[in-house]
Design an enzyme around this catalytic site. Structure first.
Site, PDB file in Angstrom:
ATOM      1  N   LYS A 161       0.842  -1.215   0.000  1.00 36.50           N
ATOM      2  CA  LYS A 161       0.000   0.000   0.000  1.00 36.50           C
ATOM      3  C   LYS A 161       0.873   1.259   0.000  1.00 36.50           C
ATOM      4  CE  LYS A 161      -2.055  -1.240   3.855  1.00 36.50           C
ATOM      5  NZ  LYS A 161      -1.386  -2.532   4.135  1.00 36.50           N
ATOM      6  N   ARG A 204      11.490  -1.494  10.880  1.00 35.16           N
ATOM      7  CA  ARG A 204      10.418  -1.297  11.855  1.00 35.16           C
ATOM      8  C   ARG A 204      10.440  -2.368  12.933  1.00 35.16           C
ATOM      9  NH1 ARG A 204       5.055  -0.169   8.360  1.00 35.16           N
ATOM     10  NH2 ARG A 204       4.170  -1.483  10.001  1.00 35.16           N
ATOM     11  N   ARG A 254      -0.545  -9.581  12.934  1.00 41.53           N
ATOM     12  CA  ARG A 254      -1.136  -8.508  12.104  1.00 41.53           C
ATOM     13  C   ARG A 254      -2.024  -9.114  11.020  1.00 41.53           C
ATOM     14  NH1 ARG A 254       4.428  -5.622  10.933  1.00 41.53           N
ATOM     15  NH2 ARG A 254       3.371  -4.493   9.275  1.00 41.53           N
TER      16      ARG A 254
HETATM   17  P1  AP5 Z   1       4.904  -1.706   1.771  1.00 45.16           P
HETATM   18  O1  AP5 Z   1       4.580  -0.843   0.614  1.00 45.16           O
HETATM   19  O2  AP5 Z   1       5.696  -1.107   2.883  1.00 45.16           O
HETATM   20  O3  AP5 Z   1       3.558  -2.413   2.321  1.00 45.16           O
HETATM   21  P2  AP5 Z   1       2.326  -1.823   3.129  1.00 45.16           P
HETATM   22  O4  AP5 Z   1       1.107  -2.462   2.583  1.00 45.16           O
HETATM   23  O5  AP5 Z   1       2.362  -0.319   3.158  1.00 45.16           O
HETATM   24  O6  AP5 Z   1       2.680  -2.475   4.527  1.00 45.16           O
HETATM   25  P3  AP5 Z   1       2.598  -1.963   6.034  1.00 45.16           P
HETATM   26  O7  AP5 Z   1       3.376  -2.949   6.863  1.00 45.16           O
HETATM   27  O8  AP5 Z   1       3.008  -0.534   6.151  1.00 45.16           O
HETATM   28  O9  AP5 Z   1       1.138  -2.166   6.333  1.00 45.16           O
HETATM   29  P4  AP5 Z   1       0.514  -2.393   7.686  1.00 45.16           P
HETATM   30  O10 AP5 Z   1      -0.874  -2.290   7.258  1.00 45.16           O
HETATM   31  O11 AP5 Z   1       0.842  -3.592   8.462  1.00 45.16           O
HETATM   32  O12 AP5 Z   1       1.224  -1.307   8.612  1.00 45.16           O
HETATM   33  P5  AP5 Z   1       0.780   0.129   9.061  1.00 45.16           P
HETATM   34  O13 AP5 Z   1       1.977   0.970   9.119  1.00 45.16           O
HETATM   35  O14 AP5 Z   1      -0.406   0.593   8.297  1.00 45.16           O
HETATM   36  O15 AP5 Z   1       5.650  -3.026   1.215  1.00 45.16           O
HETATM   37  C1  AP5 Z   1       6.134  -4.025   2.099  1.00 45.16           C
HETATM   38  C2  AP5 Z   1       7.490  -4.555   1.574  1.00 45.16           C
HETATM   39  O16 AP5 Z   1       7.272  -5.273   0.363  1.00 45.16           O
HETATM   40  C3  AP5 Z   1       8.510  -3.447   1.234  1.00 45.16           C
HETATM   41  O17 AP5 Z   1       9.789  -3.911   1.562  1.00 45.16           O
HETATM   42  C4  AP5 Z   1       8.371  -3.256  -0.303  1.00 45.16           C
HETATM   43  O18 AP5 Z   1       9.581  -2.809  -0.895  1.00 45.16           O
HETATM   44  C5  AP5 Z   1       8.001  -4.683  -0.732  1.00 45.16           C
HETATM   45  N1  AP5 Z   1       7.095  -4.710  -1.882  1.00 45.16           N
HETATM   46  C6  AP5 Z   1       6.052  -3.863  -2.151  1.00 45.16           C
HETATM   47  N2  AP5 Z   1       5.413  -4.239  -3.289  1.00 45.16           N
HETATM   48  C7  AP5 Z   1       6.061  -5.352  -3.741  1.00 45.16           C
HETATM   49  C8  AP5 Z   1       5.877  -6.219  -4.866  1.00 45.16           C
HETATM   50  N3  AP5 Z   1       4.890  -6.009  -5.754  1.00 45.16           N
HETATM   51  N4  AP5 Z   1       6.708  -7.275  -5.007  1.00 45.16           N
HETATM   52  C9  AP5 Z   1       7.711  -7.509  -4.103  1.00 45.16           C
HETATM   53  N5  AP5 Z   1       7.946  -6.718  -3.016  1.00 45.16           N
HETATM   54  C10 AP5 Z   1       7.122  -5.653  -2.832  1.00 45.16           C
HETATM   55  O19 AP5 Z   1       0.253  -0.188  10.539  1.00 45.16           O
HETATM   56  C11 AP5 Z   1       1.145  -0.567  11.577  1.00 45.16           C
HETATM   57  C12 AP5 Z   1       0.338  -0.765  12.860  1.00 45.16           C
HETATM   58  O20 AP5 Z   1      -0.306   0.480  13.230  1.00 45.16           O
HETATM   59  C13 AP5 Z   1      -0.798  -1.782  12.757  1.00 45.16           C
HETATM   60  O21 AP5 Z   1      -0.354  -3.098  13.010  1.00 45.16           O
HETATM   61  C14 AP5 Z   1      -1.763  -1.276  13.851  1.00 45.16           C
HETATM   62  O22 AP5 Z   1      -1.313  -1.625  15.132  1.00 45.16           O
HETATM   63  C15 AP5 Z   1      -1.637   0.245  13.727  1.00 45.16           C
HETATM   64  N6  AP5 Z   1      -2.604   0.858  12.791  1.00 45.16           N
HETATM   65  C16 AP5 Z   1      -2.328   1.538  11.648  1.00 45.16           C
HETATM   66  N7  AP5 Z   1      -3.454   1.991  11.072  1.00 45.16           N
HETATM   67  C17 AP5 Z   1      -4.472   1.579  11.865  1.00 45.16           C
HETATM   68  C18 AP5 Z   1      -5.899   1.711  11.780  1.00 45.16           C
HETATM   69  N8  AP5 Z   1      -6.482   2.367  10.755  1.00 45.16           N
HETATM   70  N9  AP5 Z   1      -6.652   1.145  12.762  1.00 45.16           N
HETATM   71  C19 AP5 Z   1      -6.075   0.491  13.806  1.00 45.16           C
HETATM   72  N10 AP5 Z   1      -4.732   0.319  13.936  1.00 45.16           N
HETATM   73  C20 AP5 Z   1      -3.940   0.862  12.975  1.00 45.16           C
END
Ligand code: AP5
Length: 208
Positions: free
Chosen positions: A14, A155, A166
């Site tokens: 994302k 992270r 997660r």
């Molecule tokens: P990346 O683009 O970083 O993936 P992402 O979907 O953004 O992953 P996140 O880990 O940021 O999502 P998340 O939802 O767990 O974490 P968030 O920060 O929102 O890509 C991942 C990796 O893959 C990278 O190394 C990239 O280079 C690689 N990659 C990308 N595309 C690729 C492809 N096509 N092929 C190969 N490799 C690829 O949330 C963290 C925490 O915050 C949550 O656990 C929760 O506790 C809290 N939180 C956040 N938002 C909320 C909410 N709305 N409600 C409640 N809790 C929340």
């Protein structure tokens, strides 16, 4: 076009796609994960509360998330629509969002669970500019990060135990939003198990 929601499991790409789509749409990226990590870093009351949940791989309570989003949506750059990344993650969050912004597209990046673990465990970011890379799939260029000052960061929640929690939270609390948005005619899904540019091309085609 109104606001966009980028939807999908943790590590689906994302954030990676948000950066690329932003160059075309001009919509600012609003990532609740980034906002929470900034609050944790600042040691604010919200950050202290959120950290307990984030370290466990659990969702932060809706009340905390919605307070952050309401404040963010008051900023001037949000007036023309935004690109939500990682929000909403529960039905109550989606219900509140429908009163705060007009959503034109929910774009889901569909990636199987077994790919998620390898993507998250190899993720690395530049602490200077925020660019996200992967040890194998999207390595830092041999000339260094495009910002010129690469500062490697990983992270705390990017480990296999937390990733599995997660994913569990995603399947139980977030995945039901797919049906919720489908019923409203807003949901579109792309195959996220391909290379990064191919996914961007499909997402941009859906926005046209
Ligand atoms: P990346 O683009 O970083 O993936 P992402 O979907 O953004 O992953 P996140 O880990 O940021 O999502 P998340 O939802 O767990 O974490 P968030 O920060 O929102 O890509 C991942 C990796 O893959 C990278 O190394 C990239 O280079 C690689 N990659 C990308 N595309 C690729 C492809 N096509 N092929 C190969 N490799 C690829 O949330 C963290 C925490 O915050 C949550 O656990 C929760 O506790 C809290 N939180 C956040 N938002 C909320 C909410 N709305 N409600 C409640 N809790 C929340």
């Amino acid at each position: 076009m109104g606001s966009i929601v980028l939807f999908g499991p943790p590590g689906a790409g994302k954030g990676t796609q948000a950066q690329r789509i932003m160059e075309h749409s001009g919509l600012p990226q609003v990532s609740t994960g980034d906002m929470l990590r900034a609050a944790v870093k600042a040691g604010s009351k919200v950050g202290v509360e959120a950290k307990r949940y984030m370290d466990e791989g659990a969702l932060v309570p809706d009340s905390v998330i919605l307070a952050l989003i309401k404040e963010r949506m008051l900023e001037p750059d949000a007036s023309g629509g935004v690109m939500f990344d990682g929000f909403p993650r529960t039905i109550p969050q989606a219900e509140s969002l429908s009163e705060l912004a007009e959503i034109s597209h929910v774009l889901a990046i569909d990636v199987p669970d077994e790919r998620i673990v390898e993507r998250i465990c190899g993720r690395v970011a530049c602490g200077n500019c925020g660019a996200v890379y992967h040890d194998s799939f999207n390595p830092v260029p041999s000339s260094g990060c495009t910002c010129g000052k690469y500062d490697e960061k990983r992270r705390a929640d990017d480990n296999e135990t937390t990733v599995r929690k997660r994913l569990e939270a995603y399947h139980q609390q977030t995945a039901p939003l797919a049906a919720w948005y489908t019923a409203r005619g807003l949901f579109h899904s792309v195959d996220g198990d391909r290379d990064i540019p191919a996914i961007t091309a499909d997402l941009l085609a859906l926005l046209e």
